[in-house]
Write a protein that holds these residues in place. Sequence first.
Motif, mmCIF file in Angstrom:
data_model
loop_
_atom_site.group_PDB
_atom_site.id
_atom_site.type_symbol
_atom_site.label_atom_id
_atom_site.label_comp_id
_atom_site.label_asym_id
_atom_site.label_seq_id
_atom_site.Cartn_x
_atom_site.Cartn_y
_atom_site.Cartn_z
ATOM 1 N N THR A 92 -3.929 1.468 -7.685
ATOM 2 C CA THR A 92 -3.651 0.228 -8.377
ATOM 3 C C THR A 92 -2.196 -0.428 -7.696
ATOM 4 O OG1 THR A 92 -2.357 1.306 -10.281
ATOM 5 C CG2 THR A 92 -4.712 0.731 -10.497
ATOM 6 N N GLY A 93 -2.413 -1.027 -6.362
ATOM 7 C CA GLY A 93 -1.194 -1.260 -5.915
ATOM 8 C C GLY A 93 -0.788 -0.012 -5.309
ATOM 9 N N SER A 94 0.195 -0.187 -4.155
ATOM 10 C CA SER A 94 0.866 1.068 -3.616
ATOM 11 C C SER A 94 2.009 1.558 -4.677
ATOM 12 C CB SER A 94 1.757 0.808 -2.242
ATOM 13 O OG SER A 94 2.381 -0.407 -2.200
ATOM 14 N N VAL A 95 2.335 0.793 -5.498
ATOM 15 C CA VAL A 95 3.368 1.435 -6.694
ATOM 16 C C VAL A 95 2.677 2.034 -7.514
ATOM 17 C CG1 VAL A 95 3.008 -0.526 -8.297
ATOM 18 C CG2 VAL A 95 5.173 0.641 -8.157
ATOM 19 N N GLY A 96 1.351 2.050 -7.794
ATOM 20 C CA GLY A 96 0.434 3.010 -8.752
ATOM 21 C C GLY A 96 0.266 4.119 -7.874
ATOM 22 N N ALA A 121 11.076 -0.114 -8.133
ATOM 23 C CA ALA A 121 10.432 0.804 -8.969
ATOM 24 C C ALA A 121 10.652 2.414 -8.800
ATOM 25 C CB ALA A 121 8.941 0.438 -8.549
ATOM 26 N N TYR A 122 11.420 2.798 -7.678
ATOM 27 C CA TYR A 122 11.708 4.249 -7.553
ATOM 28 C C TYR A 122 12.257 4.722 -8.627
ATOM 29 C CZ TYR A 122 10.419 3.368 -2.597
ATOM 30 O OH TYR A 122 9.928 2.923 -1.318
ATOM 31 N N PRO A 123 13.610 4.272 -9.121
ATOM 32 C CA PRO A 123 13.957 5.100 -10.056
ATOM 33 C C PRO A 123 13.235 4.889 -11.366
ATOM 34 C CG PRO A 123 15.283 2.982 -9.638
ATOM 35 C CD PRO A 123 14.339 3.217 -8.391
ATOM 36 N N GLU A 195 5.726 2.209 3.637
ATOM 37 C CA GLU A 195 5.454 1.089 4.611
ATOM 38 C C GLU A 195 4.853 -0.188 4.151
ATOM 39 O OE1 GLU A 195 5.833 4.026 8.424
ATOM 40 O OE2 GLU A 195 3.864 3.096 7.906
ATOM 41 N N ALA A 196 5.090 -0.664 3.012
ATOM 42 C CA ALA A 196 4.784 -1.801 2.193
ATOM 43 C C ALA A 196 4.753 -2.883 3.330
ATOM 44 C CB ALA A 196 5.231 -2.142 1.138
ATOM 45 N N TYR A 197 5.670 -3.176 3.994
ATOM 46 C CA TYR A 197 5.916 -4.207 5.102
ATOM 47 C C TYR A 197 5.759 -3.912 6.287
ATOM 48 C CZ TYR A 197 7.984 -5.585 0.520
ATOM 49 O OH TYR A 197 8.297 -5.885 -0.651
ATOM 50 N N ARG A 223 0.655 2.380 2.279
ATOM 51 C CA ARG A 223 0.610 1.029 2.555
ATOM 52 C C ARG A 223 -0.106 0.231 1.609
ATOM 53 N NH1 ARG A 223 -0.263 0.847 8.585
ATOM 54 N NH2 ARG A 223 1.516 2.263 9.481
ATOM 55 N N THR A 224 0.041 -1.207 1.687
ATOM 56 C CA THR A 224 -0.755 -1.974 0.653
ATOM 57 C C THR A 224 -1.409 -3.134 1.116
ATOM 58 O OG1 THR A 224 -0.055 -3.352 -1.370
ATOM 59 C CG2 THR A 224 1.524 -3.378 0.628
ATOM 60 N N PHE A 225 -2.339 -3.650 0.379
ATOM 61 C CA PHE A 225 -3.014 -4.885 0.720
ATOM 62 C C PHE A 225 -2.129 -6.056 0.099
ATOM 63 C CE2 PHE A 225 -6.432 -1.996 1.472
ATOM 64 C CZ PHE A 225 -7.010 -2.527 2.740
ATOM 65 N N SER A 226 -0.983 -5.805 -0.798
ATOM 66 C CA SER A 226 -0.321 -7.007 -1.392
ATOM 67 C C SER A 226 0.337 -8.026 -0.507
ATOM 68 C CB SER A 226 0.501 -6.402 -2.514
ATOM 69 O OG SER A 226 -0.209 -5.552 -3.316
ATOM 70 N N LYS A 227 1.012 -7.352 0.724
ATOM 71 C CA LYS A 227 1.718 -8.371 1.356
ATOM 72 C C LYS A 227 0.974 -9.211 2.659
ATOM 73 C CE LYS A 227 4.947 -6.516 -1.581
ATOM 74 N NZ LYS A 227 5.373 -7.153 -2.519
ATOM 75 N N ALA A 228 1.157 -8.303 3.540
ATOM 76 C CA ALA A 228 0.558 -8.738 4.847
ATOM 77 C C ALA A 228 -0.776 -9.584 4.590
ATOM 78 C CB ALA A 228 0.463 -8.123 5.983
#
Length: 363
Positions: A92-96, A121-123, A195-197, A223-228
Amino acid sequence: MSGHDQTGPRLRDALQGIPTYKPGKPAQAEDGAPAFKLSSNENPYPPLPGVLDAAMAAVHEFNRYPDMACSGLHAELADRFGVPVSHIATGTGSVGVAQQLLQATSGPGDEVIFAWRSFEAYPIITRISGATAVPVPLDADEVHDLDAMLAAVTERTRLIFVCNPNNPTGTVVRKDALVRFLDAVPKDVLVVLDEAYNEFVRDEACPDGIELYRDRPNVAVLRTFSKAYGLAGLRVGFAVAHEPVAAALRQTAVPFGVSQIAQEAAIASLRAEDELLGRVGALVGERNRVVAALRAQGWTVPETQANFVWLRLGERTTDFAAACEASGVTVRPFAGEGVRVTIGETEANDLFVRTAELFRKEL
Ligand SMILES: Cc1ncc(COP(=O)(O)O)c(C=O)c1O
Protein backbone atom coordinates in the motif's frame (compact mmCIF):
# COMPACT_ATOMS: atom_id res chain seq x y z
CA MET A 1 -8.91 -11.31 37.00
CA SER A 2 -5.80 -10.53 38.92
CA GLY A 3 -2.85 -9.07 37.06
CA HIS A 4 -5.10 -7.12 34.73
CA ASP A 5 -5.45 -3.37 34.89
CA GLN A 6 -9.13 -2.44 34.57
CA THR A 7 -8.60 1.11 33.26
CA GLY A 8 -8.48 0.21 29.57
CA PRO A 9 -6.62 -1.69 26.90
CA ARG A 10 -2.86 -1.81 27.26
CA LEU A 11 -1.03 -0.33 24.32
CA ARG A 12 2.59 -1.01 23.53
CA ASP A 13 5.03 1.29 25.28
CA ALA A 14 6.83 1.67 21.95
CA LEU A 15 3.95 3.84 20.71
CA GLN A 16 4.44 6.47 23.41
CA GLY A 17 5.53 9.80 21.98
CA ILE A 18 5.77 8.71 18.35
CA PRO A 19 4.96 11.75 16.22
CA THR A 20 2.04 11.21 13.88
CA TYR A 21 2.70 11.49 10.15
CA LYS A 22 1.83 14.98 8.95
CA PRO A 23 0.21 15.05 5.53
CA GLY A 24 0.87 18.10 3.37
CA LYS A 25 -1.68 20.83 3.98
CA PRO A 26 -4.41 21.15 1.36
CA ALA A 27 -4.55 24.24 -0.84
CA GLN A 28 -6.26 27.14 0.95
CA ALA A 29 -8.34 29.23 -1.41
CA GLU A 30 -9.27 32.72 -0.24
CA ASP A 31 -11.91 34.85 -1.94
CA GLY A 32 -11.92 32.74 -5.06
CA ALA A 33 -8.19 33.32 -5.70
CA PRO A 34 -6.38 30.34 -7.25
CA ALA A 35 -4.87 28.03 -4.66
CA PHE A 36 -2.27 25.34 -5.20
CA LYS A 37 -1.04 22.46 -3.10
CA LEU A 38 2.72 22.23 -3.25
CA SER A 39 3.04 20.41 0.07
CA SER A 40 2.92 16.68 -0.73
CA ASN A 41 5.23 16.08 -3.70
CA GLU A 42 2.26 15.02 -5.77
CA ASN A 43 2.08 15.00 -9.53
CA PRO A 44 -0.01 17.99 -10.65
CA TYR A 45 -1.22 16.30 -13.84
CA PRO A 46 -4.64 14.62 -13.76
CA PRO A 47 -4.79 10.89 -14.59
CA LEU A 48 -4.17 9.95 -18.22
CA PRO A 49 -7.42 8.96 -19.97
CA GLY A 50 -6.21 5.39 -20.62
CA VAL A 51 -5.19 4.94 -16.99
CA LEU A 52 -8.49 6.35 -15.84
CA ASP A 53 -10.33 3.91 -18.13
CA ALA A 54 -8.40 0.94 -16.73
CA ALA A 55 -9.19 2.03 -13.18
CA MET A 56 -12.84 2.65 -14.00
CA ALA A 57 -13.22 -0.79 -15.53
CA ALA A 58 -12.02 -2.28 -12.22
CA VAL A 59 -14.41 -0.07 -10.26
CA HIS A 60 -17.31 -2.14 -11.55
CA GLU A 61 -16.04 -5.17 -9.66
CA PHE A 62 -15.18 -3.78 -6.29
CA ASN A 63 -17.60 -6.17 -4.65
CA ARG A 64 -14.80 -8.71 -5.26
CA TYR A 65 -11.47 -8.94 -3.45
CA PRO A 66 -8.48 -8.00 -5.57
CA ASP A 67 -5.92 -10.48 -6.89
CA MET A 68 -3.95 -10.93 -3.68
CA ALA A 69 -0.78 -11.96 -5.50
CA CYS A 70 -0.97 -8.91 -7.82
CA SER A 71 0.09 -11.36 -10.54
CA GLY A 72 -0.55 -9.14 -13.55
CA LEU A 73 1.27 -6.18 -12.03
CA HIS A 74 4.19 -8.27 -10.77
CA ALA A 75 4.65 -9.83 -14.21
CA GLU A 76 4.58 -6.41 -15.82
CA LEU A 77 7.10 -4.99 -13.33
CA ALA A 78 9.43 -7.98 -13.66
CA ASP A 79 9.39 -7.52 -17.41
CA ARG A 80 9.89 -3.76 -17.20
CA PHE A 81 12.95 -4.06 -14.94
CA GLY A 82 14.37 -7.35 -16.22
CA VAL A 83 14.17 -9.10 -12.83
CA PRO A 84 12.58 -12.39 -11.72
CA VAL A 85 8.91 -12.11 -10.76
CA SER A 86 9.83 -13.59 -7.38
CA HIS A 87 11.92 -10.46 -6.69
CA ILE A 88 8.89 -8.14 -6.88
CA ALA A 89 6.68 -7.28 -3.91
CA THR A 90 3.94 -4.67 -3.84
CA GLY A 91 2.21 -2.89 -0.99
CA THR A 92 0.00 0.00 0.00
CA GLY A 93 2.33 2.67 -1.30
CA SER A 94 6.08 2.38 -0.90
CA VAL A 95 5.66 3.56 2.68
CA GLY A 96 3.57 0.43 3.27
CA VAL A 97 6.35 -1.69 1.80
CA ALA A 98 8.93 0.14 3.95
CA GLN A 99 6.88 -0.71 7.01
CA GLN A 100 6.75 -4.37 5.92
CA LEU A 101 10.55 -4.33 5.56
CA LEU A 102 10.83 -3.17 9.15
CA GLN A 103 8.38 -5.81 10.33
CA ALA A 104 10.48 -8.38 8.53
CA THR A 105 13.82 -7.26 9.94
CA SER A 106 13.59 -5.18 13.08
CA GLY A 107 12.12 -5.23 16.54
CA PRO A 108 12.93 -4.20 20.11
CA GLY A 109 16.68 -4.00 20.68
CA ASP A 110 17.46 -3.59 16.98
CA GLU A 111 18.67 -0.40 15.33
CA VAL A 112 17.60 1.27 12.11
CA ILE A 113 19.83 3.92 10.55
CA PHE A 114 18.70 6.72 8.27
CA ALA A 115 19.90 10.17 7.31
CA TRP A 116 18.24 13.14 8.93
CA ARG A 117 16.48 15.12 7.83
CA SER A 118 14.95 12.63 5.46
CA PHE A 119 11.52 11.11 4.76
CA GLU A 120 9.54 11.78 7.90
CA ALA A 121 7.97 8.32 7.95
CA TYR A 122 11.31 6.60 8.72
CA PRO A 123 11.48 7.44 12.43
CA ILE A 124 7.75 6.83 12.81
CA ILE A 125 7.64 3.37 11.26
CA THR A 126 10.94 2.42 12.93
CA ARG A 127 9.58 3.25 16.35
CA ILE A 128 6.29 1.47 15.64
CA SER A 129 8.33 -1.67 14.95
CA GLY A 130 9.85 -1.31 18.42
CA ALA A 131 13.35 -0.81 17.03
CA THR A 132 15.58 2.14 17.87
CA ALA A 133 15.91 4.92 15.31
CA VAL A 134 19.47 6.07 14.64
CA PRO A 135 19.29 9.32 12.67
CA VAL A 136 22.57 10.53 11.13
CA PRO A 137 22.75 14.24 10.19
CA LEU A 138 23.06 15.18 6.52
CA ASP A 139 26.38 16.77 5.57
CA ALA A 140 26.88 20.50 4.98
CA ASP A 141 25.63 20.13 1.40
CA GLU A 142 22.38 18.48 2.61
CA VAL A 143 23.57 15.11 1.26
CA HIS A 144 23.59 11.74 3.08
CA ASP A 145 26.83 11.45 5.06
CA LEU A 146 27.51 7.84 4.14
CA ASP A 147 30.76 7.67 6.13
CA ALA A 148 28.95 8.77 9.26
CA MET A 149 26.13 6.33 8.53
CA LEU A 150 28.66 3.53 8.18
CA ALA A 151 30.28 4.57 11.45
CA ALA A 152 26.84 4.33 13.08
CA VAL A 153 26.51 0.63 12.22
CA THR A 154 26.65 -1.62 15.29
CA GLU A 155 25.96 -5.27 15.94
CA ARG A 156 22.35 -4.31 16.52
CA THR A 157 21.83 -2.65 13.12
CA ARG A 158 19.27 -4.48 11.04
CA LEU A 159 18.21 -2.00 8.36
CA ILE A 160 19.56 1.20 6.77
CA PHE A 161 17.44 3.55 4.66
CA VAL A 162 19.19 5.48 1.91
CA CYS A 163 16.73 7.95 0.43
CA ASN A 164 17.94 8.78 -3.06
CA PRO A 165 16.99 11.50 -4.01
CA ASN A 166 16.46 12.57 -0.44
CA ASN A 167 13.15 13.92 0.73
CA PRO A 168 13.02 16.87 1.59
CA THR A 169 16.36 18.16 0.24
CA GLY A 170 16.26 16.62 -3.25
CA THR A 171 19.98 15.82 -3.02
CA VAL A 172 21.47 12.55 -4.28
CA VAL A 173 24.27 10.24 -3.28
CA ARG A 174 26.64 9.44 -6.09
CA LYS A 175 27.12 5.97 -7.47
CA ASP A 176 30.80 5.66 -6.48
CA ALA A 177 30.06 6.70 -2.90
CA LEU A 178 27.05 4.40 -2.64
CA VAL A 179 28.93 1.41 -4.03
CA ARG A 180 31.74 1.95 -1.49
CA PHE A 181 29.13 2.15 1.24
CA LEU A 182 27.27 -0.99 0.13
CA ASP A 183 30.55 -2.89 -0.06
CA ALA A 184 31.37 -1.92 3.52
CA VAL A 185 27.99 -2.58 5.17
CA PRO A 186 27.80 -6.02 6.86
CA LYS A 187 25.97 -8.47 4.64
CA ASP A 188 23.34 -9.29 7.26
CA VAL A 189 22.14 -5.67 7.33
CA LEU A 190 19.40 -4.82 4.83
CA VAL A 191 20.06 -1.61 2.90
CA VAL A 192 16.87 -0.09 1.53
CA LEU A 193 17.40 2.24 -1.39
CA ASP A 194 14.27 4.37 -1.33
CA GLU A 195 13.94 5.69 -4.86
CA ALA A 196 10.47 7.22 -4.72
CA TYR A 197 11.67 10.08 -6.95
CA ASN A 198 13.93 8.09 -9.27
CA GLU A 199 12.16 9.11 -12.49
CA PHE A 200 12.95 12.79 -11.85
CA VAL A 201 16.72 12.21 -11.68
CA ARG A 202 18.81 13.72 -14.46
CA ASP A 203 22.24 13.58 -12.79
CA GLU A 204 24.12 10.71 -14.39
CA ALA A 205 26.26 10.23 -11.30
CA CYS A 206 23.14 9.19 -9.41
CA PRO A 207 22.92 5.39 -9.32
CA ASP A 208 20.00 3.25 -10.40
CA GLY A 209 19.28 1.06 -7.38
CA ILE A 210 17.92 -1.72 -9.54
CA GLU A 211 21.36 -2.13 -11.09
CA LEU A 212 22.99 -2.13 -7.66
CA TYR A 213 20.60 -4.66 -6.12
CA ARG A 214 21.28 -7.33 -8.76
CA ASP A 215 24.39 -8.83 -7.19
CA ARG A 216 23.69 -7.71 -3.63
CA PRO A 217 21.28 -9.91 -1.66
CA ASN A 218 21.18 -7.37 1.19
CA VAL A 219 19.90 -4.51 -0.97
CA ALA A 220 16.21 -3.80 -1.54
CA VAL A 221 14.93 -1.03 -3.81
CA LEU A 222 11.71 0.84 -3.14
CA ARG A 223 9.81 2.54 -5.95
CA THR A 224 6.34 3.99 -6.14
CA PHE A 225 3.51 4.75 -8.52
CA SER A 226 2.60 7.80 -6.40
CA LYS A 227 4.96 10.41 -7.83
CA ALA A 228 6.05 10.23 -11.47
CA TYR A 229 3.14 7.94 -12.36
CA GLY A 230 0.57 10.12 -10.63
CA LEU A 231 -1.28 7.41 -8.67
CA ALA A 232 -0.74 8.79 -5.14
CA GLY A 233 -4.39 8.35 -4.19
CA LEU A 234 -4.49 4.71 -5.22
CA ARG A 235 -1.70 3.55 -2.86
CA VAL A 236 0.58 1.24 -4.72
CA GLY A 237 4.33 0.95 -4.37
CA PHE A 238 6.80 -1.88 -4.76
CA ALA A 239 10.12 -3.36 -3.79
CA VAL A 240 12.65 -5.15 -5.91
CA ALA A 241 14.64 -7.50 -3.70
CA HIS A 242 16.21 -10.93 -3.65
CA GLU A 243 14.71 -13.92 -1.94
CA PRO A 244 14.31 -14.25 1.02
CA VAL A 245 13.60 -10.51 1.44
CA ALA A 246 10.91 -10.48 -1.24
CA ALA A 247 9.36 -13.59 0.32
CA ALA A 248 9.36 -11.88 3.72
CA LEU A 249 7.49 -9.00 2.09
CA ARG A 250 4.82 -11.38 0.91
CA GLN A 251 4.54 -12.74 4.46
CA THR A 252 4.19 -9.32 6.03
CA ALA A 253 1.80 -7.88 3.44
CA VAL A 254 -1.66 -6.81 4.55
CA PRO A 255 -3.83 -9.34 2.70
CA PHE A 256 -5.51 -7.70 -0.32
CA GLY A 257 -3.82 -4.39 0.54
CA VAL A 258 -3.45 -3.28 -3.08
CA SER A 259 -6.88 -2.81 -4.64
CA GLN A 260 -7.71 -4.10 -8.11
CA ILE A 261 -8.28 -0.49 -9.15
CA ALA A 262 -4.71 0.32 -8.12
CA GLN A 263 -3.33 -2.80 -9.80
CA GLU A 264 -5.07 -2.07 -13.10
CA ALA A 265 -4.10 1.60 -13.02
CA ALA A 266 -0.48 0.68 -12.31
CA ILE A 267 -0.39 -1.78 -15.22
CA ALA A 268 -1.94 0.82 -17.53
CA SER A 269 0.61 3.38 -16.31
CA LEU A 270 3.52 1.12 -17.13
CA ARG A 271 2.07 0.65 -20.60
CA ALA A 272 1.67 4.42 -20.97
CA GLU A 273 5.12 5.10 -19.61
CA ASP A 274 6.32 7.17 -22.57
CA GLU A 275 3.52 9.65 -22.11
CA LEU A 276 3.90 9.73 -18.35
CA LEU A 277 7.64 10.19 -18.53
CA GLY A 278 7.02 13.03 -20.98
CA ARG A 279 5.10 14.76 -18.20
CA VAL A 280 7.98 14.06 -15.84
CA GLY A 281 10.29 15.73 -18.37
CA ALA A 282 8.09 18.83 -18.30
CA LEU A 283 8.19 18.86 -14.49
CA VAL A 284 11.98 18.53 -14.56
CA GLY A 285 12.04 21.56 -16.88
CA GLU A 286 9.90 23.47 -14.39
CA ARG A 287 12.16 22.36 -11.55
CA ASN A 288 15.21 23.70 -13.32
CA ARG A 289 13.44 26.97 -14.06
CA VAL A 290 12.36 27.39 -10.41
CA VAL A 291 15.82 26.58 -9.06
CA ALA A 292 17.45 29.05 -11.45
CA ALA A 293 14.96 31.77 -10.51
CA LEU A 294 15.47 31.21 -6.78
CA ARG A 295 19.24 31.28 -7.14
CA ALA A 296 19.01 34.49 -9.18
CA GLN A 297 17.09 35.96 -6.25
CA GLY A 298 20.01 35.05 -3.98
CA TRP A 299 18.68 31.92 -2.29
CA THR A 300 20.92 28.96 -1.57
CA VAL A 301 19.13 26.01 -3.15
CA PRO A 302 20.64 22.54 -2.88
CA GLU A 303 21.00 20.63 -6.15
CA THR A 304 17.64 18.86 -6.39
CA GLN A 305 16.98 15.80 -8.52
CA ALA A 306 13.41 15.32 -7.31
CA ASN A 307 10.07 17.06 -7.92
CA PHE A 308 10.63 19.56 -5.13
CA VAL A 309 13.04 22.18 -3.87
CA TRP A 310 14.38 22.77 -0.36
CA LEU A 311 15.03 26.11 1.26
CA ARG A 312 16.80 26.02 4.60
CA LEU A 313 15.15 28.96 6.29
CA GLY A 314 15.80 28.17 9.95
CA GLU A 315 13.78 30.45 12.19
CA ARG A 316 12.06 32.10 9.22
CA THR A 317 10.52 28.83 8.08
CA THR A 318 7.07 29.37 9.53
CA ASP A 319 6.85 32.97 8.32
CA PHE A 320 7.87 31.92 4.85
CA ALA A 321 5.24 29.16 4.76
CA ALA A 322 2.62 31.66 5.92
CA ALA A 323 3.64 34.09 3.18
CA CYS A 324 3.30 31.33 0.60
CA GLU A 325 -0.12 30.39 1.92
CA ALA A 326 -1.26 33.99 1.81
CA SER A 327 -0.27 34.12 -1.84
CA GLY A 328 -2.14 30.91 -2.68
CA VAL A 329 0.43 28.12 -2.44
CA THR A 330 0.67 25.70 0.46
CA VAL A 331 4.18 24.38 1.04
CA ARG A 332 5.62 21.92 3.55
CA PRO A 333 7.37 23.67 6.45
CA PHE A 334 9.60 21.82 8.93
CA ALA A 335 9.59 24.36 11.75
CA GLY A 336 13.02 25.72 12.60
CA GLU A 337 14.60 23.94 9.63
CA GLY A 338 13.25 24.75 6.22
CA VAL A 339 10.55 24.53 3.62
CA ARG A 340 10.01 21.90 0.95
CA VAL A 341 8.13 23.09 -2.09
CA THR A 342 6.79 20.67 -4.69
CA ILE A 343 7.11 21.55 -8.34
CA GLY A 344 3.56 21.90 -9.59
CA GLU A 345 1.65 23.60 -12.37
CA THR A 346 3.49 26.48 -14.06
CA GLU A 347 1.07 28.97 -12.52
CA ALA A 348 1.72 27.58 -9.05
CA ASN A 349 5.47 27.63 -9.56
CA ASP A 350 5.28 31.24 -10.73
CA LEU A 351 3.29 32.21 -7.67
CA PHE A 352 5.84 30.53 -5.43
CA VAL A 353 8.80 32.17 -7.16
CA ARG A 354 7.16 35.60 -6.86
CA THR A 355 6.44 35.04 -3.18
CA ALA A 356 10.03 33.95 -2.56
CA GLU A 357 11.26 37.11 -4.26
CA LEU A 358 9.05 39.40 -2.17
CA PHE A 359 10.01 37.58 1.03
CA ARG A 360 13.69 37.95 0.23
CA LYS A 361 13.35 41.67 -0.40
CA GLU A 362 11.77 42.10 3.00
CA LEU A 363 14.57 40.31 4.84
C1 LIG B 1 11.23 9.20 0.03
C2 LIG B 1 9.83 8.71 0.04
N1 LIG B 1 9.62 7.40 0.12
C3 LIG B 1 8.39 6.90 0.12
C4 LIG B 1 7.30 7.74 0.03
C5 LIG B 1 5.96 7.11 0.11
O1 LIG B 1 5.22 7.24 -1.01
P1 LIG B 1 4.02 6.22 -1.29
O2 LIG B 1 3.71 5.52 -0.01
O3 LIG B 1 2.92 7.08 -1.75
O4 LIG B 1 4.53 5.28 -2.32
C6 LIG B 1 7.46 9.10 -0.05
C7 LIG B 1 6.29 9.99 -0.12
O5 LIG B 1 6.33 11.15 0.09
C8 LIG B 1 8.77 9.61 -0.04
O6 LIG B 1 9.01 10.92 -0.10
